[in-house]
Design a protein around this motif. Structure first.
Motif, PDB file in Angstrom:
ATOM      1  N   CYS A  11      16.020  38.081 -15.081  1.00 13.51           N
ATOM      2  CA  CYS A  11      16.938  38.131 -15.990  1.00 13.51           C
ATOM      3  C   CYS A  11      16.945  39.150 -16.897  1.00 13.51           C
ATOM      4  O   CYS A  11      15.802  39.457 -17.439  1.00 13.51           O
ATOM      5  CB  CYS A  11      16.889  36.578 -16.925  1.00 13.51           C
ATOM      6  N   VAL A  12      18.174  39.811 -17.386  1.00 14.09           N
ATOM      7  CA  VAL A  12      17.868  41.003 -18.447  1.00 14.09           C
ATOM      8  C   VAL A  12      17.455  40.387 -19.673  1.00 14.09           C
ATOM      9  O   VAL A  12      17.227  41.268 -20.694  1.00 14.09           O
ATOM     10  CB  VAL A  12      19.260  41.722 -18.570  1.00 14.09           C
ATOM     11  N   LEU A  13      17.783  39.130 -19.997  1.00 14.62           N
ATOM     12  CA  LEU A  13      17.139  38.633 -21.389  1.00 14.62           C
ATOM     13  C   LEU A  13      15.722  38.271 -21.586  1.00 14.62           C
ATOM     14  O   LEU A  13      14.867  38.239 -22.462  1.00 14.62           O
ATOM     15  CB  LEU A  13      18.109  37.715 -22.058  1.00 14.62           C
ATOM     16  N   CYS A  14      15.338  37.488 -20.450  1.00 11.13           N
ATOM     17  CA  CYS A  14      14.045  36.647 -20.580  1.00 11.13           C
ATOM     18  C   CYS A  14      13.083  37.235 -19.093  1.00 11.13           C
ATOM     19  O   CYS A  14      11.849  36.859 -19.478  1.00 11.13           O
ATOM     20  CB  CYS A  14      14.114  35.328 -20.530  1.00 11.13           C
ATOM     21  N   GLY A  15      13.448  37.745 -18.274  1.00  9.95           N
ATOM     22  CA  GLY A  15      12.828  38.393 -17.324  1.00  9.95           C
ATOM     23  C   GLY A  15      12.393  37.046 -16.314  1.00  9.95           C
ATOM     24  O   GLY A  15      11.793  37.594 -15.346  1.00  9.95           O
ATOM     25  N   ALA A  16      13.089  35.841 -16.522  1.00 12.28           N
ATOM     26  CA  ALA A  16      12.781  34.857 -15.379  1.00 12.28           C
ATOM     27  C   ALA A  16      13.880  35.004 -14.483  1.00 12.28           C
ATOM     28  O   ALA A  16      14.903  35.669 -14.558  1.00 12.28           O
ATOM     29  CB  ALA A  16      12.771  33.584 -16.305  1.00 12.28           C
ATOM     30  N   PRO A  17      13.552  34.421 -13.138  1.00  8.51           N
ATOM     31  CA  PRO A  17      14.697  34.478 -12.088  1.00  8.51           C
ATOM     32  C   PRO A  17      15.934  33.811 -12.419  1.00  8.51           C
ATOM     33  O   PRO A  17      16.008  32.976 -12.930  1.00  8.51           O
ATOM     34  CB  PRO A  17      13.789  33.665 -10.921  1.00  8.51           C
ATOM     35  N   ALA A  18      16.953  34.908 -12.214  1.00  7.51           N
ATOM     36  CA  ALA A  18      18.369  34.364 -12.359  1.00  7.51           C
ATOM     37  C   ALA A  18      19.245  34.437 -11.173  1.00  7.51           C
ATOM     38  O   ALA A  18      18.879  35.188 -10.551  1.00  7.51           O
ATOM     39  CB  ALA A  18      19.000  34.977 -13.446  1.00  7.51           C
ATOM     40  N   GLY A  19      19.951  33.228 -10.958  1.00 11.40           N
ATOM     41  CA  GLY A  19      20.637  33.227  -9.666  1.00 11.40           C
ATOM     42  C   GLY A  19      21.916  33.980  -9.887  1.00 11.40           C
ATOM     43  O   GLY A  19      22.699  33.793  -8.853  1.00 11.40           O
ATOM     44  N   GLN A  20      22.263  34.145 -11.060  1.00 11.68           N
ATOM     45  CA  GLN A  20      23.771  35.089 -11.079  1.00 11.68           C
ATOM     46  C   GLN A  20      23.639  36.394 -11.659  1.00 11.68           C
ATOM     47  O   GLN A  20      22.804  36.436 -12.589  1.00 11.68           O
ATOM     48  CB  GLN A  20      24.687  33.974 -11.700  1.00 11.68           C
ATOM     49  N   ARG A  21      24.764  37.106 -11.357  1.00 11.00           N
ATOM     50  CA  ARG A  21      24.797  38.582 -12.115  1.00 11.00           C
ATOM     51  C   ARG A  21      26.089  38.405 -12.731  1.00 11.00           C
ATOM     52  O   ARG A  21      27.113  38.080 -12.229  1.00 11.00           O
ATOM     53  CB  ARG A  21      24.700  39.621 -11.070  1.00 11.00           C
ATOM     54  N   VAL A  22      26.032  38.717 -14.024  1.00 11.39           N
ATOM     55  CA  VAL A  22      27.304  38.699 -14.849  1.00 11.39           C
ATOM     56  C   VAL A  22      27.621  40.088 -15.291  1.00 11.39           C
ATOM     57  O   VAL A  22      26.868  40.543 -16.201  1.00 11.39           O
ATOM     58  CB  VAL A  22      27.108  37.546 -15.955  1.00 11.39           C
ATOM     59  N   ALA A  23      28.965  40.489 -15.046  1.00 12.37           N
ATOM     60  CA  ALA A  23      29.187  41.900 -15.475  1.00 12.37           C
ATOM     61  C   ALA A  23      28.042  42.842 -15.124  1.00 12.37           C
ATOM     62  O   ALA A  23      27.991  43.987 -15.783  1.00 12.37           O
ATOM     63  CB  ALA A  23      29.395  42.008 -16.789  1.00 12.37           C
ATOM     64  N   GLY A  24      27.507  42.759 -13.894  1.00  8.18           N
ATOM     65  CA  GLY A  24      26.637  43.576 -13.283  1.00  8.18           C
ATOM     66  C   GLY A  24      25.186  43.403 -13.770  1.00  8.18           C
ATOM     67  O   GLY A  24      24.430  44.143 -13.301  1.00  8.18           O
ATOM     68  N   PHE A  25      24.950  42.620 -14.695  1.00  9.67           N
ATOM     69  CA  PHE A  25      23.501  42.276 -15.106  1.00  9.67           C
ATOM     70  C   PHE A  25      22.974  40.767 -14.725  1.00  9.67           C
ATOM     71  O   PHE A  25      23.678  39.841 -14.949  1.00  9.67           O
ATOM     72  CB  PHE A  25      23.552  42.347 -16.633  1.00  9.67           C
ATOM     73  N   PRO A  26      21.752  40.854 -14.124  1.00  8.66           N
ATOM     74  CA  PRO A  26      21.435  39.432 -13.752  1.00  8.66           C
ATOM     75  C   PRO A  26      21.055  38.787 -14.886  1.00  8.66           C
ATOM     76  O   PRO A  26      20.224  39.134 -15.860  1.00  8.66           O
ATOM     77  CB  PRO A  26      20.001  39.783 -13.039  1.00  8.66           C
ATOM     78  N   GLN A  27      21.493  37.352 -15.019  1.00  4.85           N
ATOM     79  CA  GLN A  27      21.177  36.499 -16.388  1.00  4.85           C
ATOM     80  C   GLN A  27      21.518  35.124 -16.067  1.00  4.85           C
ATOM     81  O   GLN A  27      22.261  34.823 -15.051  1.00  4.85           O
ATOM     82  CB  GLN A  27      21.761  37.007 -17.529  1.00  4.85           C
ATOM     83  N   HIS A  28      20.931  34.322 -16.916  1.00  2.00           N
ATOM     84  CA  HIS A  28      21.208  32.920 -16.907  1.00  2.00           C
ATOM     85  C   HIS A  28      22.840  32.642 -17.250  1.00  2.00           C
ATOM     86  O   HIS A  28      22.957  32.850 -18.344  1.00  2.00           O
ATOM     87  CB  HIS A  28      20.118  31.833 -17.320  1.00  2.00           C
TER      88      HIS A  28
END
Length: 534
Positions: free
Chosen positions: A135-152
């Motif tokens: 995740c671009v915010l917390c670094g933990a694994p995220a299953g989605q990419r929003v507007a090109g950025f992996p995040q929860h």
């Protein structure tokens, strides 16, 4: 089309280049957002080394410059300090309830808002990832990419999300600032802080735990096992196939905040280039391929030992940081590293120890690497005195450090040790593929175009050979008879090897590979046999 129309069309195509922040600011924005160079490179369709150059000594041009400027503006907007909401002078009129704005939704254009339903149609920019990404915010694994950025998607899943108190009104949507604003850490507000005046910056304490990169290896293995529904063989095969890009992503992660920027595609001299497509360059790596010419009298039990993680240990070697520079003369500068044209010294100990430069048929000067030269200089010194010093004719070197890949190596060593402790063959094979393919493809390889350092490849391999040679010397000094030394990890000895080497699967330990008998039994007629006179 008239001449004036053509001129108008030409003028319309000439637009001012997008403004970019200073290069250190670009890097700081990316690192504060938790993005690796590889992630930015994928979004802009360039290589990670190009992104590194944009952050150090170059500027992009054309369309990619516009895209890069748009990304940096977006990061600056996301990382800008959040102002404290002002207290309303009068109670506000009740308004229709609307869901809280998430960080992912705030990055979308305000026109995406569905004014009829009062909800945000976020599904348009949401991409489900087959393999979770940090995740671009917390670094933990995220299953989605929003507007090109992996995040929860759910703020509750994000490690950076703090419990939100009910607010009278949602915070106003933020527009991009004219200049990038960097995020500065703020302490949480406490009662009475508003009247306390400026806060004194906290004292930097000694011996605090260092925050390291996220455990990318464990996260990737878990994701692969989940994607293949627990099928160990399928997950292992998938991980091995992507070992090279994953190793580069891990390298990029471990280089964050590093003292030196890695130059991924420097100029290299012709001696480091292959002369033909399937040929070799001019560098001699000193690979051992030695068998003792004669055994001691009698029949002996020979033990074949396997050195664990040879290339993994060899990642700790003196690597040139920048572009190689040419020099001539005998002097050796230990602050630099590279390749050297030398006349090797005569070796008079072939009967009991292999030649430190390996088995070479042709006499005369040859190009060797830094580990080979340092080994020869060490053996020629007063401690050992096993040979004369080599003669250095010319060199290609750069300023060097032994710890350039140390964090990368430590992450792999930790993952390997954990996998052994937990009997985790999937992670073990994945880690082995990462470091072995990382070393073998950093030269002229179509499998790894993110890093072109044939000098590093030769130096790391030579360091592995030098490490094996020093183990042979240690065995010899401790009274063992060295019978064979091969490649990076094979050493055959006669004698009680367990009093010399620790047995185990760790990178500083050795494994028992084979035991066999060699030599001829002594007879009574033999002058050294049991019937010989005292």
């Amino acid at each position: 089309m008239s001449d004036f129309d053509a001129i108008d069309s030409l003028l319309a195509s000439v637009a001012p280049e997008a403004d970019l922040p200073e290069r250190p600011v670009r890097r700081e924005l990316r690192e504060q957002a938790g993005l690796s160079k590889a992630q930015v490179a994928r979004a802009l369709a360039v290589s990670p080394s190009t992104v590194a150059a944009w952050e150090s000594d170059r500027d992009p041009a054309g369309e990619v410059r516009t895209k890069y400027a748009y990304l940096l503006d977006g990061l600056a907007a996301k990382l800008a300090p959040q102002p404290e909401p002002a207290e309303p002078a009068e109670p506000a009129e009740p308004s229709p309830a609307s869901p809280p704005t998430t960080t992912a939704q705030a990055a979308q254009d305000t026109n995406d808002t569905n004014s009829t339903s009062g909800t945000n149609d976020e599904d348009d920019d949401v991409e489900t990832l087959a393999v979770p990404e940090p995740c671009v915010l917390c670094g933990a694994p995220a299953g989605q990419r929003v507007a090109g950025f992996p995040q929860h998607l759910d703020p509750a899943d994000c490690a950076t999300a703090a419990p939100q108190a009910p607010a009278a009104e949602p915070a106003p949507r933020r527009t991009r600032p004219e200049a990038p604003a960097l995020r500065t850490p703020r302490a949480e507000a406490r009662p009475g802080d508003r009247d306390a005046g400026p806060r004194k910056p906290p004292t930097k304490r000694a011996f605090q735990p260092q925050s390291g990169p996220p455990d990318l290896i464990a996260e990737t293995v878990r994701s692969a096992l989940a994607a293949h529904e627990g099928d160990v063989e399928a997950a292992t095969a998938a991980l091995v196939r992507k070992a090279i890009p994953d190793a580069m992503a891990l390298l990029d992660e471990t280089r964050k905040g590093g003292r030196y920027d890695v130059i991924a595609h420097p100029w290299v001299p012709d001696i480091l280039r292959k002369q033909t497509a399937r040929g070799a360059d001019s560098i001699w790596e000193a690979r051992p391929k030695w068998t003792r010419p004669e055994l001691p009298p009698g029949e002996h039990e020979v033990t074949a030992l396997d050195m664990n993680g040879a290339y993994l240990s060899a990642l700790k070697t003196h690597l040139p940081i920048g572009q190689l520079e040419h020099s001539t003369g005998f002097d050796h500068d230990r602050r630099r590293a590279g390749v050297h044209l030398i006349t090797p010294p005569h070796w008079a100990h072939d009967a009991v120890l292999p030649n430190p430069i390996g088995q070479r048929d042709e006499p005369g000067p040859l190009w060797v690497t830094e580990p080979t030269l340092r080994l020869l200089l060490r053996l020629s010194g007063p401690k050992y005195g096993l040979c004369e010093a080599p003669e250095i004719h010319e060199s290609y070197t750069s300023g060097a450090t032994e710890n350039l890949l140390e964090k990368f190596r430590a992450a792999l060593v930790t993952a390997r040790e954990n996998a052994i402790a937990e009997d985790d063959d999937v992670t073990l094979e994945y880690v082995k593929a990462m470091y072995s393919k990382f070393v073998s493809t950093m030269g002229e390889s179509n499998y790894n175009r993110e890093l072109y350092r044939p000098d590093w490849m030769h130096l790391i391999r030579s360091q592995a050979f030098a490490n094996l040679w020093m183990k042979a010397l240690k065995a010899h000094e401790q009274g063992l008879s060295v019978v064979r030394a091969m490649g990076t990890d094979e050493l055959h000895v006669i004698g009680d090897w367990r009093r010399v080497f620790a047995e185990g699967r760790g990178v500083t330990e050795v494994k028992l590979k084979d035991v066999y008998t060699a030599g001829t039994p002594l007879t009574d007629d033999d002058p050294t046999g049991p019937g010989a006179a005292d």
